[in-house]
Design an enzyme around this catalytic site. Structure first.
Site, PDB file in Angstrom:
ATOM      1  N   ASN A  41       2.290   1.378   4.365  1.00  0.00           N
ATOM      2  CA  ASN A  41       2.616   0.099   5.026  1.00  0.00           C
ATOM      3  C   ASN A  41       2.336   0.153   6.531  1.00  0.00           C
ATOM      4  O   ASN A  41       3.042  -0.467   7.323  1.00  0.00           O
ATOM      5  CB  ASN A  41       4.075  -0.328   4.759  1.00  0.00           C
ATOM      6  CG  ASN A  41       4.414  -1.760   5.218  1.00  0.00           C
ATOM      7  OD1 ASN A  41       5.533  -2.036   5.615  1.00  0.00           O
ATOM      8  ND2 ASN A  41       3.453  -2.664   5.167  1.00  0.00           N
TER       9      ASN A  41
ATOM     10  N   CYS B 120       0.862  -1.186   0.000  1.00  0.00           N
ATOM     11  CA  CYS B 120       0.000   0.000   0.000  1.00  0.00           C
ATOM     12  C   CYS B 120       0.898   1.236   0.000  1.00  0.00           C
ATOM     13  O   CYS B 120       2.069   1.148  -0.384  1.00  0.00           O
ATOM     14  CB  CYS B 120      -0.976  -0.022   1.177  1.00  0.00           C
ATOM     15  SG  CYS B 120      -0.211  -0.006   2.813  1.00  0.00           S
TER      16      CYS B 120
ATOM     17  N   ASP C 239      -8.023   3.930   1.113  1.00  0.00           N
ATOM     18  CA  ASP C 239      -7.086   4.284   2.189  1.00  0.00           C
ATOM     19  C   ASP C 239      -7.882   4.711   3.428  1.00  0.00           C
ATOM     20  O   ASP C 239      -8.610   5.702   3.384  1.00  0.00           O
ATOM     21  CB  ASP C 239      -6.208   5.433   1.693  1.00  0.00           C
ATOM     22  CG  ASP C 239      -5.144   5.814   2.698  1.00  0.00           C
ATOM     23  OD1 ASP C 239      -5.218   5.353   3.849  1.00  0.00           O
ATOM     24  OD2 ASP C 239      -4.244   6.572   2.319  1.00  0.00           O
TER      25      ASP C 239
ATOM     26  N   CYS D 219      -1.416   0.713   7.416  1.00  0.00           N
ATOM     27  CA  CYS D 219      -2.859   0.432   7.552  1.00  0.00           C
ATOM     28  C   CYS D 219      -3.290  -0.802   6.760  1.00  0.00           C
ATOM     29  O   CYS D 219      -3.629  -1.829   7.342  1.00  0.00           O
ATOM     30  CB  CYS D 219      -3.692   1.638   7.103  1.00  0.00           C
ATOM     31  SG  CYS D 219      -3.422   3.113   8.099  1.00  0.00           S
ATOM     32  N   ARG D 220      -3.307  -0.697   5.412  1.00  0.00           N
ATOM     33  CA  ARG D 220      -3.892  -1.756   4.590  1.00  0.00           C
ATOM     34  C   ARG D 220      -2.983  -2.963   4.395  1.00  0.00           C
ATOM     35  O   ARG D 220      -3.413  -4.110   4.628  1.00  0.00           O
ATOM     36  CB  ARG D 220      -4.298  -1.190   3.217  1.00  0.00           C
ATOM     37  CG  ARG D 220      -5.440  -0.211   3.291  1.00  0.00           C
ATOM     38  CD  ARG D 220      -5.589   0.568   1.988  1.00  0.00           C
ATOM     39  NE  ARG D 220      -4.484   1.502   1.803  1.00  0.00           N
ATOM     40  CZ  ARG D 220      -4.287   2.264   0.745  1.00  0.00           C
ATOM     41  NH1 ARG D 220      -5.141   2.183  -0.264  1.00  0.00           N
ATOM     42  NH2 ARG D 220      -3.267   3.098   0.682  1.00  0.00           N
ATOM     43  N   SER D 221      -1.740  -2.736   3.943  1.00  0.00           N
ATOM     44  CA  SER D 221      -0.902  -3.904   3.622  1.00  0.00           C
ATOM     45  C   SER D 221      -0.507  -4.732   4.853  1.00  0.00           C
ATOM     46  O   SER D 221      -0.379  -5.954   4.720  1.00  0.00           O
ATOM     47  CB  SER D 221       0.315  -3.513   2.773  1.00  0.00           C
ATOM     48  OG  SER D 221       1.138  -2.586   3.421  1.00  0.00           O
TER      49      SER D 221
HETATM   50  P1  4NP Z   1      -1.781   2.783   4.156  1.00  0.00           P
HETATM   51  O1  4NP Z   1      -2.405   4.125   4.758  1.00  0.00           O
HETATM   52  O2  4NP Z   1      -1.225   3.134   2.793  1.00  0.00           O
HETATM   53  O3  4NP Z   1      -2.941   1.870   4.062  1.00  0.00           O
HETATM   54  O4  4NP Z   1      -0.706   2.330   5.127  1.00  0.00           O
HETATM   55  C1  4NP Z   1      -1.675   5.307   4.912  1.00  0.00           C
HETATM   56  C2  4NP Z   1      -0.863   5.466   6.010  1.00  0.00           C
HETATM   57  C3  4NP Z   1      -0.166   6.646   6.189  1.00  0.00           C
HETATM   58  C4  4NP Z   1      -0.288   7.655   5.262  1.00  0.00           C
HETATM   59  C5  4NP Z   1      -1.099   7.500   4.158  1.00  0.00           C
HETATM   60  C6  4NP Z   1      -1.779   6.311   3.972  1.00  0.00           C
HETATM   61  N1  4NP Z   1       0.395   8.871   5.473  1.00  0.00           N
HETATM   62  O5  4NP Z   1       0.187   9.793   4.672  1.00  0.00           O
HETATM   63  O6  4NP Z   1       1.172   8.996   6.426  1.00  0.00           O
END
Ligand code: 4NP
Length: 155
Positions: free
Chosen positions: A12, A9, A122, A14-16
């Site tokens: 790294n 994602c 996201d 939340c989703r992955s």
């Molecule tokens: P992820 O979510 O891609 O599912 O891990 C996010 C986590 C952090 C951020 C964006 C998306 N960020 O902008 O810090």
């Protein structure tokens, strides 16, 4: 040699990490290795977001020991299947591909689920509900992936 699957994602956190934990819970760890990475390096070395840890725990999966790392082009050598959570992740991964063989390893995770959706949204800036929805979506896609991996060693 193990079949290696990488979930990717943006952050790294939340989703992955959820995708890694969910798929790992469904496959034989002696045969299949599951890892995750982010296309951005904002949170390198950090544990997953507490909301992801909580929703995973609610479903009996412990992802608290995972640590964030950034996707690198060397992942194309190490992994057999690379699943992207959304179009933007997909494009960022494919931009690092060195050849057709690298590109062929990359797929959108939700293409494996039969629910008409192509992206895992996201959840970072939303509420807890978003994490539940994301868990359910990822689980839907990981079920057929795990079936294929357990039967044929292929994702
Ligand atoms: P992820 O979510 O891609 O599912 O891990 C996010 C986590 C952090 C951020 C964006 C998306 N960020 O902008 O810090």
């Amino acid at each position: 040699m193990k079949t290696k699957v990488l979930m990717v994602c943006l952050g790294n956190i939340c989703r992955s990490p959820l995708a890694e934990g969910i798929l790992a819970s469904k496959v034989d760890g002696n045969m299949i290795l599951v890892d995750s990475a982010g296309t951005a390096g904002y949170h390198i070395g950090n544990p997953p977001d507490p909301r992801s840890v909580a929703v995973a725990r609610k479903h009996g999966i412990d992802i608290s020991q995972q640590r964030c790392r950034k996707f690198s082009s060397s992942d194309f050598e190490d992994f057999d299947f690379i699943y992207a959570m959304d179009d933007s992740n997909y494009n960022n991964i494919v931009a690092l591909a060195r050849n057709e063989s690298d590109r062929n390893k990359v797929q959108l995770l939700m293409k494996m689920a039969d629910n008409g959706l192509s992206e895992v949204p996201d959840p970072y800036y939303g509420g807890e509900d978003g994490f539940e929805q994301v868990f359910d979506m990822i689980e839907l896609a990981c079920t057929p992936i795990a079936q294929n991996l357990n039967q044929h060693g292929r994702g």
